[in-house]
Design a protein around this motif. Sequence first.
Motif, PDB file in Angstrom:
ATOM      1  N   LYS A   1      39.761  50.307  28.765  1.00 13.25           N
ATOM      2  CA  LYS A   1      38.744  49.650  29.581  1.00 13.25           C
ATOM      3  C   LYS A   1      39.365  49.095  30.856  1.00 13.25           C
ATOM      4  O   LYS A   1      40.595  49.037  30.996  1.00 13.25           O
ATOM      5  CB  LYS A   1      38.094  48.513  28.788  1.00 13.25           C
ATOM      6  CG  LYS A   1      39.092  47.432  28.376  1.00 13.25           C
ATOM      7  CD  LYS A   1      38.410  46.334  27.575  1.00 13.25           C
ATOM      8  CE  LYS A   1      39.425  45.246  27.177  1.00 13.25           C
ATOM      9  NZ  LYS A   1      38.792  44.162  26.415  1.00 13.25           N
ATOM     10  N   THR A   2      38.505  48.656  31.773  1.00 12.54           N
ATOM     11  CA  THR A   2      38.965  47.968  32.979  1.00 12.54           C
ATOM     12  C   THR A   2      39.289  46.529  32.617  1.00 12.54           C
ATOM     13  O   THR A   2      38.464  45.812  32.033  1.00 12.54           O
ATOM     14  CB  THR A   2      37.882  47.999  34.072  1.00 12.54           C
ATOM     15  OG1 THR A   2      37.576  49.346  34.397  1.00 12.54           O
ATOM     16  CG2 THR A   2      38.355  47.269  35.314  1.00 12.54           C
ATOM     17  N   LEU A   3      40.507  46.110  32.941  1.00  9.36           N
ATOM     18  CA  LEU A   3      40.932  44.747  32.600  1.00  9.36           C
ATOM     19  C   LEU A   3      40.240  43.744  33.513  1.00  9.36           C
ATOM     20  O   LEU A   3      40.190  43.916  34.736  1.00  9.36           O
ATOM     21  CB  LEU A   3      42.448  44.624  32.736  1.00  9.36           C
ATOM     22  CG  LEU A   3      43.273  45.494  31.771  1.00  9.36           C
ATOM     23  CD1 LEU A   3      44.758  45.366  32.093  1.00  9.36           C
ATOM     24  CD2 LEU A   3      43.017  45.088  30.329  1.00  9.36           C
ATOM     25  N   THR A   4      39.734  42.685  32.927  1.00 11.66           N
ATOM     26  CA  THR A   4      39.053  41.635  33.699  1.00 11.66           C
ATOM     27  C   THR A   4      40.065  40.646  34.235  1.00 11.66           C
ATOM     28  O   THR A   4      41.217  40.578  33.765  1.00 11.66           O
ATOM     29  CB  THR A   4      38.035  40.906  32.817  1.00 11.66           C
ATOM     30  OG1 THR A   4      38.734  40.258  31.742  1.00 11.66           O
ATOM     31  CG2 THR A   4      37.010  41.880  32.238  1.00 11.66           C
ATOM     32  N   GLU A   5      39.624  39.860  35.228  1.00 14.56           N
ATOM     33  CA  GLU A   5      40.478  38.815  35.789  1.00 14.56           C
ATOM     34  C   GLU A   5      40.903  37.827  34.707  1.00 14.56           C
ATOM     35  O   GLU A   5      42.045  37.356  34.686  1.00 14.56           O
ATOM     36  CB  GLU A   5      39.724  38.081  36.902  1.00 14.56           C
ATOM     37  CG  GLU A   5      39.639  38.841  38.209  1.00 14.56           C
ATOM     38  CD  GLU A   5      40.973  38.908  38.920  1.00 14.56           C
ATOM     39  OE1 GLU A   5      41.731  37.919  38.856  1.00 14.56           O
ATOM     40  OE2 GLU A   5      41.272  39.957  39.511  1.00 14.56           O
ATOM     41  N   LYS A   6      39.997  37.539  33.798  1.00 15.12           N
ATOM     42  CA  LYS A   6      40.292  36.580  32.741  1.00 15.12           C
ATOM     43  C   LYS A   6      41.428  37.085  31.852  1.00 15.12           C
ATOM     44  O   LYS A   6      42.354  36.327  31.516  1.00 15.12           O
ATOM     45  CB  LYS A   6      39.029  36.336  31.910  1.00 15.12           C
ATOM     46  CG  LYS A   6      39.206  35.284  30.832  1.00 15.12           C
ATOM     47  CD  LYS A   6      37.898  35.051  30.085  1.00 15.12           C
ATOM     48  CE  LYS A   6      38.099  33.989  28.984  1.00 15.12           C
ATOM     49  NZ  LYS A   6      36.851  33.760  28.222  1.00 15.12           N
ATOM     50  N   THR A   7      41.399  38.373  31.481  1.00 14.72           N
ATOM     51  CA  THR A   7      42.437  38.943  30.616  1.00 14.72           C
ATOM     52  C   THR A   7      43.796  38.927  31.309  1.00 14.72           C
ATOM     53  O   THR A   7      44.819  38.545  30.715  1.00 14.72           O
ATOM     54  CB  THR A   7      42.067  40.395  30.251  1.00 14.72           C
ATOM     55  OG1 THR A   7      40.798  40.398  29.599  1.00 14.72           O
ATOM     56  CG2 THR A   7      43.109  41.011  29.325  1.00 14.72           C
ATOM     57  N   ILE A   8      43.794  39.309  32.590  1.00 13.40           N
ATOM     58  CA  ILE A   8      45.058  39.354  33.336  1.00 13.40           C
ATOM     59  C   ILE A   8      45.616  37.951  33.538  1.00 13.40           C
ATOM     60  O   ILE A   8      46.822  37.705  33.348  1.00 13.40           O
ATOM     61  CB  ILE A   8      44.849  40.063  34.686  1.00 13.40           C
ATOM     62  CG1 ILE A   8      44.445  41.523  34.458  1.00 13.40           C
ATOM     63  CG2 ILE A   8      46.100  39.983  35.546  1.00 13.40           C
ATOM     64  CD1 ILE A   8      44.022  42.259  35.705  1.00 13.40           C
ATOM     65  N   ASN A   9      44.732  36.989  33.867  1.00 10.26           N
ATOM     66  CA  ASN A   9      45.198  35.618  34.086  1.00 10.26           C
ATOM     67  C   ASN A   9      45.732  34.995  32.798  1.00 10.26           C
ATOM     68  O   ASN A   9      46.718  34.252  32.823  1.00 10.26           O
ATOM     69  CB  ASN A   9      44.071  34.765  34.662  1.00 10.26           C
ATOM     70  CG  ASN A   9      43.727  35.159  36.090  1.00 10.26           C
ATOM     71  OD1 ASN A   9      44.569  35.720  36.801  1.00 10.26           O
ATOM     72  ND2 ASN A   9      42.503  34.879  36.528  1.00 10.26           N
ATOM     73  N   ASN A  10      45.085  35.308  31.690  1.00 10.16           N
ATOM     74  CA  ASN A  10      45.580  34.794  30.403  1.00 10.16           C
ATOM     75  C   ASN A  10      46.970  35.346  30.099  1.00 10.16           C
ATOM     76  O   ASN A  10      47.839  34.637  29.584  1.00 10.16           O
ATOM     77  CB  ASN A  10      44.614  35.156  29.280  1.00 10.16           C
ATOM     78  CG  ASN A  10      43.354  34.319  29.318  1.00 10.16           C
ATOM     79  OD1 ASN A  10      43.332  33.227  29.915  1.00 10.16           O
ATOM     80  ND2 ASN A  10      42.275  34.814  28.715  1.00 10.16           N
ATOM     81  N   SER A  11      47.163  36.623  30.402  1.00 19.76           N
ATOM     82  CA  SER A  11      48.474  37.239  30.173  1.00 19.76           C
ATOM     83  C   SER A  11      49.531  36.616  31.071  1.00 19.76           C
ATOM     84  O   SER A  11      50.657  36.348  30.630  1.00 19.76           O
ATOM     85  CB  SER A  11      48.385  38.736  30.435  1.00 19.76           C
ATOM     86  OG  SER A  11      49.604  39.363  30.150  1.00 19.76           O
ATOM     87  N   MET A  12      49.178  36.349  32.340  1.00 21.98           N
ATOM     88  CA  MET A  12      50.130  35.722  33.262  1.00 21.98           C
ATOM     89  C   MET A  12      50.495  34.314  32.816  1.00 21.98           C
ATOM     90  O   MET A  12      51.646  33.881  32.932  1.00 21.98           O
ATOM     91  CB  MET A  12      49.545  35.693  34.677  1.00 21.98           C
ATOM     92  CG  MET A  12      49.497  37.044  35.368  1.00 21.98           C
ATOM     93  SD  MET A  12      51.127  37.777  35.630  1.00 21.98           S
ATOM     94  CE  MET A  12      51.866  36.604  36.762  1.00 21.98           C
ATOM     95  N   LYS A  13      49.513  33.582  32.248  1.00 26.14           N
ATOM     96  CA  LYS A  13      49.799  32.234  31.750  1.00 26.14           C
ATOM     97  C   LYS A  13      50.787  32.279  30.596  1.00 26.14           C
ATOM     98  O   LYS A  13      51.684  31.437  30.481  1.00 26.14           O
ATOM     99  CB  LYS A  13      48.498  31.557  31.315  1.00 26.14           C
ATOM    100  CG  LYS A  13      47.617  31.119  32.474  1.00 26.14           C
ATOM    101  CD  LYS A  13      46.328  30.495  31.976  1.00 26.14           C
ATOM    102  CE  LYS A  13      45.416  30.092  33.143  1.00 26.14           C
ATOM    103  NZ  LYS A  13      44.141  29.501  32.680  1.00 26.14           N
ATOM    104  N   LYS A  14      50.633  33.272  29.715  1.00 28.46           N
ATOM    105  CA  LYS A  14      51.571  33.419  28.604  1.00 28.46           C
ATOM    106  C   LYS A  14      52.978  33.730  29.108  1.00 28.46           C
ATOM    107  O   LYS A  14      53.969  33.210  28.592  1.00 28.46           O
ATOM    108  CB  LYS A  14      51.099  34.530  27.668  1.00 28.46           C
ATOM    109  CG  LYS A  14      49.854  34.188  26.877  1.00 28.46           C
ATOM    110  CD  LYS A  14      49.449  35.352  25.989  1.00 28.46           C
ATOM    111  CE  LYS A  14      48.147  35.032  25.242  1.00 28.46           C
ATOM    112  NZ  LYS A  14      47.731  36.171  24.392  1.00 28.46           N
TER     113      LYS A  14
END
Length: 691
Positions: free
Chosen positions: A661-674
Amino acid sequence: MKISYNWLKKYISIDNINAEQISSILTYSGLPVKNIKKILYEEEDYILDVEITPNRADAMSHYGIARELYTVLKFRGYTVNLFKPPVIVHKNENIDNHIQIFIRENIKCIRYSGMSIYKIRIEPSPRWLVYRLKSVGIQPINNIIDVINFVMYELGQPIHVFDMDKIEERKIIIKNAKENIDFQSSDGLTRKLDEEDLVIFDAKKPLSISGIINSVQSDIHENTENIFLGSAYFNPVFIRLIRKKHLIQTESQFLFERGTDPNQTVYALKRAYFLIKEIITKRKIDHQIYDIYTSPIYPSTIKIRYNKVGNILGKKISKKKIKKIFSLLEIVIHSENEKSLFVEIPLYRIDVKREIDLIEEILRIDGIHKIKISDNIKISPIPNCFYKTEHKIQKILFEQLVCYGFQEIISSPMIDEYKNSDLLNSFFKREEIKIINPINQNYKTLRTSLLFGMINCMRYNCNKINYYNSNIKLFEIGKIYYKKNNKFLEKTYLGIAFLQKEEKKCEGYKPFFYLKGIIEQIFQKSGIYNYTQIFSKHPLLENSVSILYNKKNLVELGKLRSNIFRKNEIFYAEIDWEYLISILQKKRITYVPFSKYPTSRRDLSFLVDKNIHFEKMNQLIKKKENHVIKKIQIFDFYEGKNLPHSKKSYTISFFFESQKKTLTEKTINNSMKKIEFFLKKELKAEIRDKK
């Protein structure tokens, strides 16, 4: 081959087509023109430098090029005519001094034609003939020799000339020489002939070696009145052997070796007689023609299928168009049916022997630019057995290195202790093996690394002029030898070395990372991804890196410590070849489709302690957060002014992608926070900026 534009116009009506257009036409028909030179000698002319492949002997003359142009232009709808050089020969039966010709070697000499010409006069050539020869780089000599050279460049048929009054008993005998015959050739050398050499004799002495170089005793001179011209078809294989054996390189040898037209021997003599008669106008010249053709060569017949033409070329070409092309190429159609043609190939086309050659001719004349490229990309999957053999693996990886500009070397396994003393004193912890009875006292140690041979090769080439302004990139596969626990060991390694000239450096270019990138490209080609990198303490390499696979050392990489080359740096990588092969032979090729969804990028800048390296961060992030991260790479690195002494700055680029799927901003930002959390917790990193 040099072709004169004005000379070419004598055989084909191309006044409305300039030299540049002819160059383009020849290039697209398979005879590329390297350059065009404009000259001015009595009249303006253009000289075309045509690159003719050895199999196109039919195009190695002005008339041959004119015939090629006529075919292409006529097919394209131009109004064009082809003019064959004129000949006028009136047979004279009143001559008593007939020459007798004998061929004793029918396999080597297929056909021999001769002409005796009487009452000639040796004098300078007329201006038009001098101009024609000079335009293609031939120095004029006298009217007879110049006519022979002119006919050779006009028709592609060599002719040799003898002073007929020096031919003993009026006999020409083509046979093998006897052993240890001295032959004084016209180039000033004395050659030893033997039973394998095909020679033209008279009744007592040799006159010429296969018509490619004459004896000084048979050459014409200023007082010559009667001459004998010889025109032959020799087996190209034997001419090639004579050329290699006696180091003879002449225009005649060049043409004979590639294959002349056996049907043109008599015509070339008639053409030479016509020109001689035109030049020598104040005398009545007599002549006589002889021709011996004991084993005639007949044209070959080839079957060509219409469906095969379409399958090979990828498009349908009409039967009418195919027949027209064959007619223009002087290929005779013997018979035909709905599916195929049976055609007869002219003898001068020695390159057309199979059906595929005929299809190539159709493509060449019709125009390769007319083949449309499909919008679909087709890839043939490589079978899993591809990596099973070491030879195939080696071929693929070596081709990859060659594409990167590296050159393979093969060096001796014995090393010169004097030249390599600075390396031997500090090299590895490998105990070298001494040779008990060396041939040379300097070469009494077996190499413990491939680096020795590469250093010597670079040292040698750095003294060469052509390397002054370029880097040196080498690779070698070979065995190294050493002792361990009183056992003699040998291992195979692939060494890759790169000499960087300091004056060639440019801002932002890092040769270490260039070589490391080459290694990573090899791994990518081989399907090796899950490798780790650690800093190592190599005795000869600065900032050396070890690349591990399954926790076992696969590659050593770094910059050479020893200052062997002033103002130059050497970067070296050594791959454990046996381990690499064992990895690849177990690998199975898998194919993963490209993601249909977009890739997103995020950059993160932070400070860490100097003793923390990128590889440690890379492994940590992959371990903790790898499900959506496609790639991690360094965007920027800095340490020095305006930073604490114990710190360094990284800017890391993260590329996110999903197959589902197309990654959402929320998914990418959560990954960056981790990622930020892991870096702060595990490495005490100080986050500076994120984008």
